[in-house]
Design a protein around this motif. Sequence first.
Motif, PDB file in Angstrom:
ATOM      1  N   ALA A 124      44.615  48.402  39.327  1.00 63.31           N
ATOM      2  CA  ALA A 124      44.590  48.811  37.921  1.00 63.31           C
ATOM      3  C   ALA A 124      45.275  47.782  37.024  1.00 63.31           C
ATOM      4  O   ALA A 124      44.970  47.702  35.829  1.00 63.31           O
ATOM      5  N   GLU A 125      46.181  47.002  37.571  1.00 63.96           N
ATOM      6  CA  GLU A 125      46.886  45.979  36.800  1.00 63.96           C
ATOM      7  C   GLU A 125      46.043  44.727  36.579  1.00 63.96           C
ATOM      8  O   GLU A 125      46.385  43.891  35.748  1.00 63.96           O
ATOM      9  N   LEU A 126      44.956  44.590  37.337  1.00 62.09           N
ATOM     10  CA  LEU A 126      44.112  43.408  37.188  1.00 62.09           C
ATOM     11  C   LEU A 126      43.448  43.400  35.815  1.00 62.09           C
ATOM     12  O   LEU A 126      43.166  44.446  35.248  1.00 62.09           O
ATOM     13  N   PRO A 127      43.164  42.202  35.298  1.00 55.25           N
ATOM     14  CA  PRO A 127      42.420  42.141  34.039  1.00 55.25           C
ATOM     15  C   PRO A 127      41.009  42.686  34.234  1.00 55.25           C
ATOM     16  O   PRO A 127      40.524  42.778  35.364  1.00 55.25           O
ATOM     17  N   SER A 128      40.361  42.999  33.130  1.00 60.64           N
ATOM     18  CA  SER A 128      38.999  43.531  33.215  1.00 60.64           C
ATOM     19  C   SER A 128      38.056  42.480  33.794  1.00 60.64           C
ATOM     20  O   SER A 128      38.363  41.287  33.840  1.00 60.64           O
ATOM     21  N   ARG A 129      36.900  42.927  34.203  1.00 59.67           N
ATOM     22  CA  ARG A 129      35.897  42.039  34.804  1.00 59.67           C
ATOM     23  C   ARG A 129      35.541  40.906  33.842  1.00 59.67           C
ATOM     24  O   ARG A 129      35.427  39.748  34.252  1.00 59.67           O
ATOM     25  N   GLU A 130      35.359  41.224  32.568  1.00 58.90           N
ATOM     26  CA  GLU A 130      34.975  40.221  31.587  1.00 58.90           C
ATOM     27  C   GLU A 130      36.065  39.159  31.433  1.00 58.90           C
ATOM     28  O   GLU A 130      35.776  37.967  31.339  1.00 58.90           O
ATOM     29  N   MET A 135      38.180  33.725  32.679  1.00 56.59           N
ATOM     30  CA  MET A 135      39.189  32.881  33.312  1.00 56.59           C
ATOM     31  C   MET A 135      38.545  31.966  34.359  1.00 56.59           C
ATOM     32  O   MET A 135      38.873  30.779  34.448  1.00 56.59           O
ATOM     33  N   LEU A 136      37.612  32.511  35.126  1.00 58.06           N
ATOM     34  CA  LEU A 136      36.907  31.724  36.134  1.00 58.06           C
ATOM     35  C   LEU A 136      36.098  30.620  35.477  1.00 58.06           C
ATOM     36  O   LEU A 136      36.123  29.469  35.919  1.00 58.06           O
ATOM     37  N   GLY A 138      36.673  29.226  32.591  1.00 50.45           N
ATOM     38  CA  GLY A 138      37.618  28.228  32.095  1.00 50.45           C
ATOM     39  C   GLY A 138      38.112  27.313  33.206  1.00 50.45           C
ATOM     40  O   GLY A 138      38.243  26.100  33.018  1.00 50.45           O
ATOM     41  N   THR A 139      38.366  27.883  34.370  1.00 48.43           N
ATOM     42  CA  THR A 139      38.817  27.096  35.515  1.00 48.43           C
ATOM     43  C   THR A 139      37.733  26.142  35.980  1.00 48.43           C
ATOM     44  O   THR A 139      38.005  24.987  36.313  1.00 48.43           O
ATOM     45  N   ILE A 140      36.505  26.625  35.989  1.00 44.01           N
ATOM     46  CA  ILE A 140      35.380  25.782  36.413  1.00 44.01           C
ATOM     47  C   ILE A 140      35.136  24.665  35.400  1.00 44.01           C
ATOM     48  O   ILE A 140      34.855  23.525  35.767  1.00 44.01           O
ATOM     49  N   ASN A 141      35.262  24.967  34.114  1.00 46.87           N
ATOM     50  CA  ASN A 141      34.992  23.981  33.063  1.00 46.87           C
ATOM     51  C   ASN A 141      36.112  22.973  32.864  1.00 46.87           C
ATOM     52  O   ASN A 141      35.884  21.903  32.307  1.00 46.87           O
ATOM     53  N   ALA A 142      37.329  23.283  33.274  1.00 47.50           N
ATOM     54  CA  ALA A 142      38.473  22.414  33.011  1.00 47.50           C
ATOM     55  C   ALA A 142      38.285  20.990  33.548  1.00 47.50           C
ATOM     56  O   ALA A 142      38.502  20.028  32.807  1.00 47.50           O
ATOM     57  N   PRO A 143      37.878  20.785  34.801  1.00 48.67           N
ATOM     58  CA  PRO A 143      37.707  19.407  35.279  1.00 48.67           C
ATOM     59  C   PRO A 143      36.626  18.649  34.504  1.00 48.67           C
ATOM     60  O   PRO A 143      36.799  17.467  34.198  1.00 48.67           O
ATOM     61  N   ALA A 144      35.539  19.321  34.167  1.00 48.43           N
ATOM     62  CA  ALA A 144      34.468  18.656  33.425  1.00 48.43           C
ATOM     63  C   ALA A 144      34.951  18.272  32.030  1.00 48.43           C
ATOM     64  O   ALA A 144      34.662  17.168  31.545  1.00 48.43           O
TER      65      ALA A 144
END
Length: 170
Positions: A124-130, A135-136, A138-144
């Motif tokens: 329940a403490e996890l952020p929502s799916r969206e 976040m995912l 953003g992580t994928i785009n950061a190196p590019a």
Amino acid sequence: MNPDKKIIIDDLLERVNGSPFLLVVEYTGMTVPEFSELRSRLSDNGAECHVAKNTYMKKALAEAGLPDTGDQLTGQTAFVTGAEDVAAAAKVLKSFEKEFKKPTIKIGILDGAVLDEAQVKAIAELPSREVMLAMLLGTINAPASKLVRTINEPGSSLARLLQAKFNPEG
């Protein structure tokens, strides 16, 4: 087995098989308006809350090949299932329990694993799916993005140098 019981068990089996998760709550002491409010909040988050006899649910879980949770299926229990987001349903249950002091989360089943109350509350403490998808991404785009900035830097430096040389005022 009585045909009526078989219909109920088959319906529960369909719900269990159609949901990636199952949350079990004890709703002892809840009023009808509170239970209706809980169902409404769960529905707004893509989940459903159903009440069935514990023996029927035990049979449905066994037929679905899920772990035996018989020792937890006692008392007045309700079963929460949903189409996709277990975190949203867990958030609703946790906030509802905080607000009304009931229902009590007993256990959960997620991907065939039995979760205790603390683990369900941790979900329940996890952020929502969206938010997690953002976040995912953003992580994928950061190196590019960093690569593009690195490639563009020599040209940008040259442009700033030329502008300073030929346009010293501004």
